[in-house]
Motif scaffolding. Structure first.
Motif, PDB file in Angstrom:
ATOM      1  N   GLY A  16       0.805  -1.215   0.000  1.00  0.00           N
ATOM      2  CA  GLY A  16       0.000   0.000   0.000  1.00  0.00           C
ATOM      3  C   GLY A  16       0.844   1.273   0.000  1.00  0.00           C
ATOM      4  O   GLY A  16       2.079   1.221  -0.104  1.00  0.00           O
ATOM      5  N   SER A  17       0.149   2.395   0.118  1.00  0.00           N
ATOM      6  CA  SER A  17       0.803   3.705   0.050  1.00  0.00           C
ATOM      7  C   SER A  17       0.332   4.596   1.185  1.00  0.00           C
ATOM      8  O   SER A  17      -0.791   4.451   1.685  1.00  0.00           O
ATOM      9  CB  SER A  17       0.473   4.401  -1.279  1.00  0.00           C
ATOM     10  N   ARG A  19       1.058   8.959   2.425  1.00  0.00           N
ATOM     11  CA  ARG A  19       1.713  10.237   2.167  1.00  0.00           C
ATOM     12  C   ARG A  19       1.849  10.994   3.477  1.00  0.00           C
ATOM     13  O   ARG A  19       0.848  11.348   4.089  1.00  0.00           O
ATOM     14  CB  ARG A  19       0.915  11.072   1.175  1.00  0.00           C
ATOM     15  N   ARG A  66      10.735   3.756  -4.401  1.00  0.00           N
ATOM     16  CA  ARG A  66       9.441   3.559  -3.731  1.00  0.00           C
ATOM     17  C   ARG A  66       8.949   4.834  -3.048  1.00  0.00           C
ATOM     18  O   ARG A  66       7.743   5.079  -3.004  1.00  0.00           O
ATOM     19  CB  ARG A  66       9.539   2.441  -2.688  1.00  0.00           C
ATOM     20  N   PHE A  67       9.875   5.618  -2.499  1.00  0.00           N
ATOM     21  CA  PHE A  67       9.521   6.836  -1.778  1.00  0.00           C
ATOM     22  C   PHE A  67       9.926   8.058  -2.603  1.00  0.00           C
ATOM     23  O   PHE A  67      10.938   8.036  -3.310  1.00  0.00           O
ATOM     24  CB  PHE A  67      10.262   6.896  -0.447  1.00  0.00           C
ATOM     25  N   THR A  68       9.151   9.122  -2.449  1.00  0.00           N
ATOM     26  CA  THR A  68       9.459  10.394  -3.108  1.00  0.00           C
ATOM     27  C   THR A  68       9.295  11.530  -2.112  1.00  0.00           C
ATOM     28  O   THR A  68       8.226  11.665  -1.511  1.00  0.00           O
ATOM     29  CB  THR A  68       8.543  10.631  -4.312  1.00  0.00           C
ATOM     30  N   GLN A  81       5.983  10.773  -0.071  1.00  0.00           N
ATOM     31  CA  GLN A  81       5.073   9.812  -0.686  1.00  0.00           C
ATOM     32  C   GLN A  81       5.721   8.446  -0.606  1.00  0.00           C
ATOM     33  O   GLN A  81       6.824   8.242  -1.111  1.00  0.00           O
ATOM     34  CB  GLN A  81       4.810  10.189  -2.143  1.00  0.00           C
ATOM     35  N   ASN A  83       5.254   4.509  -1.470  1.00  0.00           N
ATOM     36  CA  ASN A  83       4.543   3.491  -2.245  1.00  0.00           C
ATOM     37  C   ASN A  83       5.179   2.122  -2.034  1.00  0.00           C
ATOM     38  O   ASN A  83       6.320   2.032  -1.555  1.00  0.00           O
ATOM     39  CB  ASN A  83       4.568   3.855  -3.734  1.00  0.00           C
ATOM     40  N   SER A  84       4.467   1.108  -2.396  1.00  0.00           N
ATOM     41  CA  SER A  84       4.964  -0.282  -2.289  1.00  0.00           C
ATOM     42  C   SER A  84       5.545  -0.544  -0.902  1.00  0.00           C
ATOM     43  O   SER A  84       6.646  -1.078  -0.753  1.00  0.00           O
ATOM     44  CB  SER A  84       6.030  -0.547  -3.361  1.00  0.00           C
TER      45      SER A  84
END
Length: 115
Positions: A16-17, A19, A66-68, A81, A83-84
Protein backbone atom coordinates in the motif's frame (compact mmCIF):
# COMPACT_ATOMS: atom_id res chain seq x y z
CA UNK A 1 9.94 29.30 18.01
CA UNK A 2 10.33 26.72 15.26
CA UNK A 3 7.74 23.97 15.07
CA UNK A 4 7.47 20.99 12.76
CA UNK A 5 4.24 19.01 12.77
CA UNK A 6 4.00 15.68 10.96
CA UNK A 7 0.82 13.96 9.86
CA UNK A 8 -0.31 11.19 7.55
CA UNK A 9 0.94 8.12 9.35
CA UNK A 10 -1.23 5.09 9.97
CA UNK A 11 -1.73 1.39 9.42
CA UNK A 12 -1.49 0.04 5.88
CA UNK A 13 -1.12 -3.38 4.29
CA UNK A 14 2.06 -4.37 2.52
CA UNK A 15 2.08 -2.99 -1.01
CA UNK A 16 0.00 0.00 0.00
CA UNK A 17 0.80 3.70 0.05
CA UNK A 18 0.88 6.57 2.50
CA UNK A 19 1.71 10.24 2.17
CA UNK A 20 3.35 11.98 5.08
CA UNK A 21 3.26 15.74 5.51
CA UNK A 22 5.33 18.04 7.68
CA UNK A 23 4.30 21.65 8.19
CA UNK A 24 6.89 24.07 9.50
CA UNK A 25 6.53 27.40 11.24
CA UNK A 26 8.82 29.92 12.87
CA UNK A 27 11.57 29.63 10.29
CA UNK A 28 12.24 30.70 6.72
CA UNK A 29 11.14 27.33 5.48
CA UNK A 30 12.53 27.64 1.97
CA UNK A 31 16.10 28.06 3.24
CA UNK A 32 16.12 24.82 5.20
CA UNK A 33 17.30 21.44 4.08
CA UNK A 34 14.40 19.14 4.92
CA UNK A 35 14.82 15.50 5.81
CA UNK A 36 12.71 12.54 6.80
CA UNK A 37 14.15 10.09 9.30
CA UNK A 38 12.64 6.95 10.76
CA UNK A 39 13.21 4.86 13.84
CA UNK A 40 12.01 1.30 14.25
CA UNK A 41 11.74 -0.35 17.67
CA UNK A 42 15.17 -1.35 18.95
CA UNK A 43 16.96 0.33 16.05
CA UNK A 44 18.81 3.57 15.55
CA UNK A 45 17.21 6.50 13.79
CA UNK A 46 18.06 6.43 10.10
CA UNK A 47 17.88 8.96 7.30
CA UNK A 48 15.22 8.13 4.73
CA UNK A 49 15.25 11.06 2.33
CA UNK A 50 16.36 14.66 2.03
CA UNK A 51 15.54 17.64 -0.15
CA UNK A 52 17.68 20.73 -0.41
CA UNK A 53 16.55 24.32 -0.61
CA UNK A 54 17.06 24.11 -4.37
CA UNK A 55 15.09 20.88 -4.68
CA UNK A 56 17.90 18.34 -4.95
CA UNK A 57 16.89 15.02 -3.43
CA UNK A 58 18.64 12.01 -1.93
CA UNK A 59 17.28 8.69 -0.72
CA UNK A 60 18.38 5.77 1.37
CA UNK A 61 19.03 2.72 -0.77
CA UNK A 62 16.26 0.86 1.02
CA UNK A 63 13.57 3.26 -0.24
CA UNK A 64 14.86 4.29 -3.67
CA UNK A 65 12.22 3.84 -6.32
CA UNK A 66 9.44 3.56 -3.73
CA UNK A 67 9.52 6.84 -1.78
CA UNK A 68 9.46 10.39 -3.11
CA UNK A 69 10.27 13.51 -1.11
CA UNK A 70 8.96 16.88 -2.25
CA UNK A 71 8.36 20.32 -0.83
CA UNK A 72 5.93 23.20 -1.24
CA UNK A 73 7.68 26.27 0.13
CA UNK A 74 4.57 28.38 -0.32
CA UNK A 75 2.81 26.15 2.18
CA UNK A 76 5.87 25.52 4.39
CA UNK A 77 5.35 21.81 3.84
CA UNK A 78 7.50 18.84 2.97
CA UNK A 79 5.97 15.56 1.84
CA UNK A 80 7.04 11.95 1.76
CA UNK A 81 5.07 9.81 -0.69
CA UNK A 82 5.58 6.17 0.24
CA UNK A 83 4.54 3.49 -2.24
CA UNK A 84 4.96 -0.28 -2.29
CA UNK A 85 5.28 -0.27 1.47
CA UNK A 86 6.91 -3.24 3.18
CA UNK A 87 6.65 -4.47 6.78
CA UNK A 88 10.25 -3.35 7.29
CA UNK A 89 9.14 0.23 6.66
CA UNK A 90 7.31 0.13 9.99
CA UNK A 91 8.71 2.91 12.17
CA UNK A 92 8.10 6.32 13.64
CA UNK A 93 8.85 8.86 10.91
CA UNK A 94 10.35 12.20 11.90
CA UNK A 95 10.61 15.44 9.99
CA UNK A 96 13.87 17.38 10.32
CA UNK A 97 14.79 20.91 9.29
CA UNK A 98 18.35 22.12 9.09
CA UNK A 99 19.84 25.48 8.24
CA UNK A 100 23.46 26.25 9.11
CA UNK A 101 23.88 25.13 12.76
CA UNK A 102 20.18 25.01 13.55
CA UNK A 103 18.43 21.67 13.59
CA UNK A 104 14.77 21.10 14.41
CA UNK A 105 12.67 17.95 14.81
CA UNK A 106 9.01 17.14 14.68
CA UNK A 107 7.27 14.87 17.16
CA UNK A 108 7.01 11.95 14.75
CA UNK A 109 4.21 10.00 13.14
CA UNK A 110 3.78 6.24 13.35
CA UNK A 111 3.72 4.16 10.18
CA UNK A 112 2.79 0.51 10.53
CA UNK A 113 2.84 -1.86 7.57
CA UNK A 114 1.15 -5.21 8.06
CA UNK A 115 2.14 -8.30 6.11
Amino acid sequence: QVQLVESGGGLVQAGGSLRLSCVGSGTTFSLNVMRWYRQAPGKERELVASIGSGGATNYADSVKGRFTISRDNGKNTVFLQMNSLKPEDTAVYYCNANRLFNVYWGQGTQVTVSS
